[in-house]
Design an enzyme around this catalytic site. Structure first.
Site, mmCIF file in Angstrom:
data_model
loop_
_atom_site.group_PDB
_atom_site.id
_atom_site.type_symbol
_atom_site.label_atom_id
_atom_site.label_comp_id
_atom_site.label_asym_id
_atom_site.label_seq_id
_atom_site.Cartn_x
_atom_site.Cartn_y
_atom_site.Cartn_z
ATOM 1 N N GLU A 65 29.483 47.820 47.187
ATOM 2 C CA GLU A 65 28.189 47.112 47.088
ATOM 3 C C GLU A 65 27.453 47.188 48.435
ATOM 4 O OE1 GLU A 65 28.451 43.050 45.337
ATOM 5 O OE2 GLU A 65 27.567 42.334 47.206
ATOM 6 N N LYS B 111 38.288 43.732 43.618
ATOM 7 C CA LYS B 111 37.011 43.040 43.835
ATOM 8 C C LYS B 111 36.524 43.252 45.270
ATOM 9 C CE LYS B 111 33.433 40.405 43.042
ATOM 10 N NZ LYS B 111 32.953 39.774 44.225
ATOM 11 N N HIS C 297 35.062 46.585 45.414
ATOM 12 C CA HIS C 297 33.766 46.491 44.725
ATOM 13 C C HIS C 297 32.693 46.016 45.707
ATOM 14 C CE1 HIS C 297 30.631 43.957 42.940
ATOM 15 N NE2 HIS C 297 30.643 44.769 41.901
ATOM 16 N N ASN C 298 33.012 44.983 46.455
ATOM 17 C CA ASN C 298 32.032 44.453 47.397
ATOM 18 C C ASN C 298 31.752 45.433 48.526
ATOM 19 O OD1 ASN C 298 32.206 42.197 45.766
ATOM 20 N ND2 ASN C 298 32.114 40.760 47.459
ATOM 21 N N SER D 204 32.528 39.327 39.259
ATOM 22 C CA SER D 204 31.289 39.808 39.854
ATOM 23 C C SER D 204 30.116 39.634 38.913
ATOM 24 C CB SER D 204 31.406 41.282 40.233
ATOM 25 O OG SER D 204 30.167 41.718 40.758
HETATM 26 C C1 6PG Z 1 29.393 39.819 43.230
HETATM 27 C C2 6PG Z 1 29.066 39.714 44.688
HETATM 28 C C3 6PG Z 1 29.449 38.379 45.203
HETATM 29 C C4 6PG Z 1 29.373 38.144 46.681
HETATM 30 C C5 6PG Z 1 28.264 38.541 47.508
HETATM 31 C C6 6PG Z 1 28.835 38.718 48.888
HETATM 32 O O1 6PG Z 1 30.143 40.740 42.929
HETATM 33 O O2 6PG Z 1 28.912 39.030 42.429
HETATM 34 O O3 6PG Z 1 29.768 40.677 45.393
HETATM 35 O O4 6PG Z 1 30.804 38.193 44.891
HETATM 36 O O5 6PG Z 1 29.356 36.771 46.879
HETATM 37 O O6 6PG Z 1 27.476 39.536 47.048
HETATM 38 O O7 6PG Z 1 27.958 39.333 49.697
HETATM 39 P P1 6PG Z 1 27.678 39.051 51.231
HETATM 40 O O8 6PG Z 1 28.928 39.371 51.995
HETATM 41 O O9 6PG Z 1 26.582 40.037 51.389
HETATM 42 O O10 6PG Z 1 27.232 37.651 51.422
#
Ligand code: 6PG
Length: 477
Positions: free
Chosen positions: A189, A182, A185-186, A128
């Protein structure tokens, strides 16, 4: 001289990981389906370290020290399987294939098992931090075997972000654990972003603030307990003016949030594991709702409340109240996410250390935040903590925030400002702390129409009421 690691897939993430490794003094073999990218990398960044560019899979594999360590950075799904099939036959027992893309952990489990049969280590790794992170220090979440981490770990820890000297990389657990973590994590996010977006919408809708003023509010928040990468970049996005129109940037962007799937996976797995990750679910659905342009056009003109924005004392207090509501909702979102990791770990026997996960999320990743150090401390003090909400400082902070939290949500409801993230977080909190839930009534309904049975509060066993006879009140003739 051979390379200690190789990277295949040299689009921007792969390229930056390769550069980061080389900048740390590791010799990096390079491979890409089209050799142009390989050549371009060496031409532009060759002076940053030692690269061994190769133009075929065979040459790439031969350029690597044993055990070979290959980082695959291609699109999740079929492209990943294709690359694995290309390399696996060229490798020897003990070699390590690393998938550093956003793969679904179930795919990673399948691939790990299949490659283990062939004597190879397959390591699904969360990475990430986006492009910048990959280059300057990402947060790295490797799964796979302990053995593979013995050789891979030092390299990854070397290039990972550091917080107080501690690398943001740890062996998360076997097989799919890294990609699972991960994924969550997302999910977190998504929910963090949604909560911040709702805070913006509230400050605008209830106070009439302009985006630039709201940027200032976020900057102030970023000096306190909400200090985080996402708050920091939010302030920058809100302060940005569109060069073409001179309008606030946020007002010229189409209001339809897209997604690539990791949030959706988190919700799907949450349902499978039976873990209420309602914050992540609402955030994911909020993105879906925003994208349903037809539905939204059809609903245009549906009546809402006629209420003026806040004024006077209520207005003065409001931004502080939103800060508290945001903080409390955020604690709920993380509490839910960590519970999902706990459940995944139990389901698959991964033995994930939640304190270590919080620790490697403190730097490098998108959800990096001061707050994660408190989460780390909470799980270090009590590894089997049932929920963050009952842990000392979080408990107190959420209890102290609750009046503001409730008042912000009621203001939102009165003004007709949608706050699915805030509302579901509070509902979860109230649901958890409730002495009795109406689930008892749901059990009664289930037993009534389907003889689904119920348990009682006063004695053990399974019960069913004969609703046709004992359940009906007697009607006097
Ligand atoms: C990270 C991010 C990355 C991811 C996007 C996905 O940890 O660097 O999570 O891995 O590609 O942020 O986000 P979307 O589903 O919003 O496109």
């Amino acid at each position: 001289n051979k390379a200690s690691i190789g990277v295949t897939g040299l689009a921007v993430m792969g390229r930056n990981l390769a550069r980061n490794l080389a900048r740390h003094g590791h010799t990096v073999a390079l491979h890409n389906r089209s050799t142009e990218r390989t050549r371009d990398l060496v031409e532009r960044f060759g002076s940053e370290g030692t690269f061994l560019p190769t133009s075929s899979a065979r040459e790439f594999v031969d350029a690597l020290e044993r055990p070979r360590q290959i980082v695959i950075m291609v699109k999740a799904g079929e492209p990943t399987d294709a690359v694995i099939e290309e390399f696996a036959p060229l490798l020897e027992p003990g070699d390590v294939l690393v998938d550093a893309g956003n793969a679904h952990f179930a795919d990673t489990r399948r691939r790990e098992a299949a490659l283990r049969e062939r004597g190879l280590h397959f390591v699904g790794t969360g990475v990430s931090g986006g492009e910048e992170g990959a280059l300057h220090g990402p947060s790295i979440m490797p799964g796979g075997s302990k053995e593979s981490y013995a050789s891979l770990g030092p390299l990854f820890e070397d290039i990972a972000a550091k917080v107080d000297g501690t690398p943001c990389c740890t062996h998360v657990g076997p097989d799919g654990a890294g990609h699972f973590v991960k994924m969550v994590h997302n999910g977190i996010e998504y929910s963090d972003m949604q909560l911040i977006a709702e805070s913006f919408d509230l400050l605008r809708g209830a106070l009439g603030y302009e985006p630039a003023q709201i940027a200032d509010v976020f900057r102030t928040w970023n000096t306190g307990r909400l200090d985080s990468y996402l708050i920091e970049i939010t302030a920058e996005v809100l302060a940005h003016t569109d060069a073409e129109t001179g309008r606030p940037f946020v007002d010229v962007v189409a209001d339809q949030a897209e997604q690539k799937g990791t949030g959706r996976w988190t919700v799907q797995i949450g349902l499978d594991l039976g873990i209420p990750i309602t914050g992540i679910a609402e955030a994911t659905f909020a993105r879906s709702l925003s994208g349903h342009t037809g539905l939204r056009a059809a609903a245009e003109g549906l009546a809402g409340p006629r209420r003026a924005p806040l004024s006077g004392a209520a207005a003065e207090r409001f931004a502080d109240d939103v800060e508290r509501a945001l903080y409390a909702s955020k604690v709920v979102a993380y509490a839910q996410g960590f519970n999902q990791i706990q459940a995944g770990s139990a389901e698959y026997g991964w033995n994930v250390d939640l304190g270590a996960v919080a620790s490697i999320w403190r730097g490098g990743c998108i959800i990096r935040a001061k707050f994660l150090d408190d989460i780390r401390a909470a799980y270090e003090a009590e590894p089997a903590l049932p929920t963050l909400l009952t842990s000392g400082d979080f408990r107190k902070a959420v209890e102290d925030a609750q009046d503001s939290w409730r008042s912000v949500i009621s203001t939102a409801v009165r003004l007709g400002i949608p706050t699915p993230g805030f509302s579901t977080a509070l509902a979860y909190y109230d649901g958890l702390r409730a002495e009795r839930l109406p689930a008892a009534l749901v059990q009664g309904q289930r037993d009534y129409f389907g003889a689904h049975t119920y348990r009682r509060v006063d004695r053990a066993g399974t019960f069913h009421t004969e609703w046709a006879t004992e359940g009906r009140p007697e009607h006097p003739a």
